[in-house]
Design a protein around this motif. Sequence first.
Motif, PDB file in Angstrom:
ATOM      1  N   PHE A  56       0.829  -1.206   0.000  1.00 45.62           N
ATOM      2  CA  PHE A  56       0.000   0.000   0.000  1.00 45.62           C
ATOM      3  C   PHE A  56       0.867   1.260   0.000  1.00 45.62           C
ATOM      4  O   PHE A  56       0.546   2.257  -0.662  1.00 45.62           O
ATOM      5  CB  PHE A  56      -0.920   0.025   1.219  1.00 45.62           C
ATOM      6  CG  PHE A  56      -2.187  -0.763   1.066  1.00 45.62           C
ATOM      7  CD1 PHE A  56      -3.001  -0.606  -0.053  1.00 45.62           C
ATOM      8  CD2 PHE A  56      -2.589  -1.664   2.053  1.00 45.62           C
ATOM      9  CE1 PHE A  56      -4.172  -1.329  -0.194  1.00 45.62           C
ATOM     10  CE2 PHE A  56      -3.764  -2.377   1.921  1.00 45.62           C
ATOM     11  CZ  PHE A  56      -4.559  -2.223   0.797  1.00 45.62           C
ATOM     12  N   SER A  57       1.971   1.232   0.732  1.00 44.16           N
ATOM     13  CA  SER A  57       2.799   2.434   0.859  1.00 44.16           C
ATOM     14  C   SER A  57       3.477   2.805  -0.456  1.00 44.16           C
ATOM     15  O   SER A  57       3.774   3.980  -0.687  1.00 44.16           O
ATOM     16  CB  SER A  57       3.868   2.216   1.934  1.00 44.16           C
ATOM     17  OG  SER A  57       4.801   1.235   1.526  1.00 44.16           O
ATOM     18  N   THR A  61      -3.568   2.586  -4.636  1.00 45.29           N
ATOM     19  CA  THR A  61      -4.762   1.924  -5.168  1.00 45.29           C
ATOM     20  C   THR A  61      -4.423   0.798  -6.147  1.00 45.29           C
ATOM     21  O   THR A  61      -5.307   0.010  -6.503  1.00 45.29           O
ATOM     22  CB  THR A  61      -5.663   2.942  -5.898  1.00 45.29           C
ATOM     23  OG1 THR A  61      -4.923   3.542  -6.978  1.00 45.29           O
ATOM     24  CG2 THR A  61      -6.137   4.035  -4.957  1.00 45.29           C
ATOM     25  N   ALA A  62      -3.174   0.691  -6.584  1.00 41.72           N
ATOM     26  CA  ALA A  62      -2.774  -0.382  -7.501  1.00 41.72           C
ATOM     27  C   ALA A  62      -2.381  -1.660  -6.772  1.00 41.72           C
ATOM     28  O   ALA A  62      -2.003  -2.649  -7.408  1.00 41.72           O
ATOM     29  CB  ALA A  62      -1.605   0.087  -8.370  1.00 41.72           C
ATOM     30  N   SER A 195     -11.630   2.590  -8.700  1.00 31.50           N
ATOM     31  CA  SER A 195     -10.440   3.003  -7.942  1.00 31.50           C
ATOM     32  C   SER A 195      -9.358   1.934  -7.970  1.00 31.50           C
ATOM     33  O   SER A 195      -8.174   2.231  -7.766  1.00 31.50           O
ATOM     34  CB  SER A 195     -10.819   3.311  -6.492  1.00 31.50           C
ATOM     35  OG  SER A 195     -11.330   2.149  -5.845  1.00 31.50           O
ATOM     36  N   LEU A 196      -9.751   0.684  -8.222  1.00 36.66           N
ATOM     37  CA  LEU A 196      -8.779  -0.414  -8.221  1.00 36.66           C
ATOM     38  C   LEU A 196      -7.794  -0.312  -9.372  1.00 36.66           C
ATOM     39  O   LEU A 196      -6.721  -0.920  -9.346  1.00 36.66           O
ATOM     40  CB  LEU A 196      -9.508  -1.760  -8.280  1.00 36.66           C
ATOM     41  CG  LEU A 196     -10.494  -2.033  -7.137  1.00 36.66           C
ATOM     42  CD1 LEU A 196     -11.211  -3.347  -7.372  1.00 36.66           C
ATOM     43  CD2 LEU A 196      -9.773  -2.045  -5.797  1.00 36.66           C
ATOM     44  N   ALA A 278      -4.610   7.763   4.008  1.00 36.34           N
ATOM     45  CA  ALA A 278      -4.838   6.660   4.945  1.00 36.34           C
ATOM     46  C   ALA A 278      -4.530   5.317   4.287  1.00 36.34           C
ATOM     47  O   ALA A 278      -3.938   4.426   4.899  1.00 36.34           O
ATOM     48  CB  ALA A 278      -6.272   6.689   5.452  1.00 36.34           C
ATOM     49  N   LEU A 279      -4.930   5.196   3.001  1.00 33.40           N
ATOM     50  CA  LEU A 279      -4.662   3.954   2.276  1.00 33.40           C
ATOM     51  C   LEU A 279      -3.159   3.744   2.113  1.00 33.40           C
ATOM     52  O   LEU A 279      -2.637   2.642   2.360  1.00 33.40           O
ATOM     53  CB  LEU A 279      -5.337   3.990   0.908  1.00 33.40           C
ATOM     54  CG  LEU A 279      -5.116   2.755   0.024  1.00 33.40           C
ATOM     55  CD1 LEU A 279      -5.770   1.536   0.643  1.00 33.40           C
ATOM     56  CD2 LEU A 279      -5.653   2.999  -1.384  1.00 33.40           C
ATOM     57  N   THR A 280      -2.443   4.795   1.716  1.00 33.25           N
ATOM     58  CA  THR A 280      -1.002   4.689   1.516  1.00 33.25           C
ATOM     59  C   THR A 280      -0.288   4.423   2.834  1.00 33.25           C
ATOM     60  O   THR A 280       0.720   3.712   2.871  1.00 33.25           O
ATOM     61  CB  THR A 280      -0.463   5.971   0.868  1.00 33.25           C
ATOM     62  OG1 THR A 280      -1.158   6.206  -0.367  1.00 33.25           O
ATOM     63  CG2 THR A 280       1.020   5.876   0.593  1.00 33.25           C
ATOM     64  N   GLY A 281      -0.816   4.973   3.922  1.00 37.10           N
ATOM     65  CA  GLY A 281      -0.229   4.716   5.237  1.00 37.10           C
ATOM     66  C   GLY A 281      -0.301   3.257   5.630  1.00 37.10           C
ATOM     67  O   GLY A 281       0.549   2.758   6.370  1.00 37.10           O
ATOM     68  N   GLY A 282      -1.333   2.556   5.172  1.00 36.59           N
ATOM     69  CA  GLY A 282      -1.432   1.120   5.389  1.00 36.59           C
ATOM     70  C   GLY A 282      -1.730   0.701   6.811  1.00 36.59           C
ATOM     71  O   GLY A 282      -1.528  -0.470   7.157  1.00 36.59           O
TER      72      GLY A 282
END
Length: 475
Positions: A56-57, A61-62, A195-196, A278-282
């Motif tokens: 995620f970091s 989204t990929a 988004s995926l 938040a997503l990138t933070g994982g």
Amino acid sequence: MTDTLRPVETAVLDAAPTASGSPQLKRSIGIVGGTLLTLSCVTPASTLFVVVPDLFSSLGTATALTIAIGSVLCIAVAFCYSELGTLIPSAGGEYAMVSTMAGRLAGWLVFVLSLLVVMIVPPVIAMGTADYLAPIVHLNPSMAGAGVMLLATLAGLLDLRANAWITGVFLVLEVIAAAVVAVLGFSHGERGLGSLTSMQVAGSGGHTDTVTAMLVVSGLAIALFITQGFSTAVYLSEELENPRRNVARTVLATLAISTVIILVPVVAITMGAPDLSALTGGDISSMVTAWSNSAVGTFVSLCVALAIINAGIVMVIQNSRVLFASARDKAWPEPVNRGLSRLGRFGSPWVATLLVGVPGALLCFVNLDTLYGVTGVSVTGMYLLVAVAALLSRRGKHAHTSAWRMPLWPAVPVLLIGVLAYILSQQETGYLLWTGGITAVATLYWAFYLRPRRETRWLVSIPEDGQDEALSGVS
């Protein structure tokens, strides 16, 4: 799970010899027990909570797309393992298969890569324990990981069937945790399915960066690592009843189940994360708490902590079998071979178990990024050599041996070889140098110790009942 429970044979201090004099493990587990142990080695929940956040970091989204591509590649890998595992049912796993099909040097190199993986993966997972015990107690990640490795080592000394029950219970808890994350993520969706494939990751200063195709390719090494544990079925093939049938079934079923358990929550997290940062933070635990409440977040965290312990137990079991098999196949000086091939009162290779668990505890104090990078390169290289062996699996006497046969051969291994070679070429130079350096040292050991003693060293053996066992109902 009743097929995992068979009458216990008299305990022995040394491995039982075959008719040819080679020590051999006892066949004591059926397909259900083998599948539970193999799934636990994939450890889908702990992988989801410990390894996936690293993706995620860097991929944002990929991440789900990368894991999906990696899972498709793993289908081809699983085909190779299934065919080779039914031809060569040995606790040596990859190295027994590759040695038999592609030669002793190739087998030795894949053994070295598999040894890197089996030594590094358990501490990588174990160091995630502290994060998920945080709702109860704050621990140093390295100390907590070392504690988990030592606990897993003690459990690994027990009877394999007892561990099948233990890991089965823990597996249920981690599947529940993954299901809770999936339900919460989907029910708090912030973005749609599009988004995926949006290929976005949070950059510095609040900017949004684009995930390039090259980043996805680079991330595939970790994606392959995420579902890597399905190969455990091959390591357990000497202890599986009717391995020529059950190895293939266990490999393919485990890959399918683990992919669902991991990929569905990843999709849910991608869609349900409150924002891209938040997503990138994982931080999945924080997202779970935000979606529900602290009690649910604590429950999920504790389930993950148990899953990590579960993974440690199974990985120590698997990895000790690799060292046991290498000693039986005379990879080391004779005193080392005698020690590694000894079995304890519960039938487990106790010396090999200690030599996996104790160094694993020490590796918990090594930089985590280095461990991830070396593991990704090692897994990719190992799969590459297995694919080469699968390409050679239908020549000579092996063409007429009864075994599970993959569809679309030889196209599957040929395509896999090309893809894996390209993925390797896209890895960071430092990780390639670390792995290549270790492999070079191992090659020198082969050249100056093993090869001059080819009549007495590195004699890869296959259990006789595995060779002679009739195939019933296997295509």
